[in-house]
Design an enzyme around this catalytic site. Structure first.
Site, PDB file in Angstrom:
ATOM      1  N   ARG A 254      -1.894   4.933  -6.110  1.00 14.00           N
ATOM      2  CA  ARG A 254      -2.094   6.332  -6.531  1.00 14.00           C
ATOM      3  C   ARG A 254      -2.568   6.372  -7.984  1.00 14.00           C
ATOM      4  NH1 ARG A 254      -1.374   6.320  -2.042  1.00 14.00           N
ATOM      5  NH2 ARG A 254      -0.051   7.596  -0.673  1.00 14.00           N
ATOM      6  N   GLU A 381      -4.341  -0.822   7.891  1.00 12.51           N
ATOM      7  CA  GLU A 381      -2.882  -0.764   8.058  1.00 12.51           C
ATOM      8  C   GLU A 381      -2.546  -1.726   9.191  1.00 12.51           C
ATOM      9  OE1 GLU A 381      -0.767   0.845   6.162  1.00 12.51           O
ATOM     10  OE2 GLU A 381      -1.855   2.535   5.265  1.00 12.51           O
TER      11      GLU A 381
HETATM   12  O1  0X9 Z   1      -0.490   5.856   1.382  1.00 12.57           O
HETATM   13  C1  0X9 Z   1      -1.081   4.791   1.150  1.00 12.57           C
HETATM   14  O2  0X9 Z   1      -1.255   4.353   0.017  1.00 12.57           O
HETATM   15  C2  0X9 Z   1      -1.597   3.968   2.339  1.00 12.57           C
HETATM   16  N1  0X9 Z   1      -0.602   3.940   3.366  1.00 12.57           N
HETATM   17  S1  0X9 Z   1       0.787   3.068   3.132  1.00 12.57           S
HETATM   18  O3  0X9 Z   1       1.701   3.410   4.191  1.00 12.57           O
HETATM   19  N2  0X9 Z   1       0.457   1.528   3.278  1.00 12.57           N
HETATM   20  O4  0X9 Z   1       1.300   3.326   1.831  1.00 12.57           O
HETATM   21  C3  0X9 Z   1      -2.836   4.613   2.894  1.00 12.57           C
HETATM   22  C4  0X9 Z   1      -3.970   4.775   1.925  1.00 12.57           C
HETATM   23  C5  0X9 Z   1      -5.198   5.312   2.580  1.00 12.57           C
HETATM   24  N3  0X9 Z   1      -6.243   5.627   1.650  1.00 12.57           N
HETATM   25  C6  0X9 Z   1      -6.301   6.795   0.941  1.00 12.57           C
HETATM   26  N4  0X9 Z   1      -5.464   7.747   1.130  1.00 12.57           N
HETATM   27  N5  0X9 Z   1      -7.285   6.933   0.090  1.00 12.57           N
HETATM   28 ZN    ZN Z   2       0.537   0.358   1.619  1.00 13.70          ZN
END
Ligand code: 0X9
Ligand code: ZN
Length: 436
Positions: A254, A381
């Site tokens: 993030r 994933e």
């Molecule tokens: O939430 C995330 O960072 C990812 N899923 S997790 O369960 N492994 O944490 C998905 C990220 C997908 N990509 C974006 N949202 N840009």
């Molecule tokens: Zn992740």
């Protein structure tokens, strides 16, 4: 007032009667206001989900409280795992047994081993990278992208055939940005292993240049090996200096500077804390600088778990990106090859992150696609679909790494026109002994 008293007494009863940390499946899409507020308050840990359901981990102390909230909002749930910590304990027991066996053999045979039957900590992985570096000749270069918050090396292993000077497709594979997703570094190291030991993968090096990041979040990853409680840590280990100094860590997925803040939290206690500013963390800052200096990357893959989905941008909006059709086509190469390699056992869903997972950005894939201009950018994933979640049993590692490698090889085959999708039986990896 009566409602507060009722919830409070349920809460106290809950503390007295329920002792297990449980994994629940709630029958609402992942992007749900009630779930979000429960997560932001630290009452649940969202493990996964999609447009139909959400998996949340609920600690015993708040179980009744969460149950009551769900009841109030008429949200139904089922218990998927009765006792999450029992799975953690089982995993640790198994790892200890294997470690004991390995050290017995190590004393008798050789100094170090790498295998894909158990999960390896940072020490093992760095040892293995050291071996790859020493024996890789001109094919391998180990680069330092950053020193982590706690001073660990964020390593990038570049692999290519130096004797083939023609322009090559550049592939960046990132593993281990989320600490608890242990299958991710396992896949990244296995791809590296194939590149340096397998004939047909080495052949590919004439037309490809690989950048493998085995563990993008080494502090968080190492931390997950330190205790049962730490096993489910997600973020890095930044000291956030929050009011009580309790909540550590930034979610490195993030923290990238593309639509930073969308679907992320400003609360340092949250699992999805975005950090005080984009690229506030040395790990993300270093990785983006290296990606920028390489420039024209053709394919970017970040390995996560869990869910068995291959996601393409965007994560910050539900709108489809310009080349969605091509993105889908290449993703299908991956999904089909995995299905074949697993004899129909492992099915992947393909889709945009936003529509499939709910809005979330500041993630590597969106940044690679939107800022760096990488035309093919994916989050994979990895398995499973939620039965074990992050606690994928070690017996599943070897099949998962081989199937995933078959999928990635097929994508590269399509990208380079070398047609590597023809399916044959994939061999399970052997334990690999080496001198460090
Ligand atoms: O939430 C995330 O960072 C990812 N899923 S997790 O369960 N492994 O944490 C998905 C990220 C997908 N990509 C974006 N949202 N840009
Ligand atoms: Zn992740």
């Amino acid at each position: 007032m009566w409602a507060v008293t009722a919830v409070l007494s349920l809460y106290i009863i809950g503390v007295l009667t329920n002792q297990n940390t449980q994994l629940w499946v709630v029958e609402v899409p992942k992007e749900n206001a009630v779930i979000n507020s429960l997560q932001d308050a630290g009452h649940v840990d969202v493990w996964g989900g999609n447009s139909t359901h959400t998996q949340v981990v609920v600690e015993p102390e708040v179980r009744e409280l969460v149950e009551e909230m769900l009841r109030l909002w008429e949200m139904t749930h089922t218990v998927e795992v009765e006792d999450v910590m029992a799975l953690v304990k089982q995993e640790r027991r198994h790892m200890q047994e294997l470690k004991d066996n390995t050290s017995r053999r190590r004393r008798a045979v050789q100094p170090q081993a790498m295998d894909w039957n158990t999960y390896h900590n940072m020490n093992d992985i760095e040892g293995y990278i050291g071996w790859v570096n020493h024996t890789g000749g001109g094919f391998v270069e180990v680069l330092d992208a950053a020193a982590s918050v706690e001073g660990r090396r964020v390593l990038v292993v570049k692999v290519t055939d130096p004797n083939s000077p023609q322009p090559k497709k550049k592939i960046w594979i990132e593993g281990g940005i989320h600490a608890r997703e242990w299958i991710s570094p396992a896949v990244a190291t296995y791809i590296l292993h194939l590149l340096v030991t397998n004939e047909s993968w080495r052949e590919l090096l004439k037309v490809t240049e690989w950048y493998i990041v085995p563990v993008a979040n080494p502090d968080g990853y190492q931390y997950t090996f330190t205790s049962e409680r730490a096993r489910l840590w997600r973020k890095n280990r930044r000291d956030n200096l929050s009011s009580d100094g309790r909540c550590k860590g930034v979610d490195l997925n993030r923290n990238w500077n593309l639509k930073w803040g969308v679907g992320a939290s400003s609360n340092p206690c949250s699992e999805t804390y975005k950090g005080p500013m984009p690229f506030s963390e040395p790990e993300t800052r270093g990785l983006q600088a290296m990606m920028k200096s390489i420039g024209d990357i053709d394919l970017f893959i970040t390995l996560h778990s869990f869910g068995q989905t291959i996601l393409y941008p965007w994560g910050w909006t539900r709108n489809a990106p310009a080349n969605a059709k091509q993105l889908k086509r290449l993703a299908k190469k991956f999904a089909d090859a995995v299905r074949d390699a697993s004899r129909g056992e492992t099915e992947y869903e393909i889709g945009g992150s936003g529509p499939l997972y709910g809005l979330a950005s500041g993630a590597t894939d969106d940044w690679a696609y939107g800022e760096l201009g990488v035309p093919f950018s994916y989050t994979i994933e990895l398995p499973d679909q939620g039965r074990y979640g992050f606690l994928l049993p070690e017996t599943r590692i070897s099949s998962t790494v081989t199937e995933t490698a078959a999928g990635i090889q097929c994508m590269i085959g399509a990208l380079t026109n070398t047609g590597l999708c023809a399916q044959r039986r994939v061999r399970q990896p052997d334990t690999f002994w080496f001198r460090g």
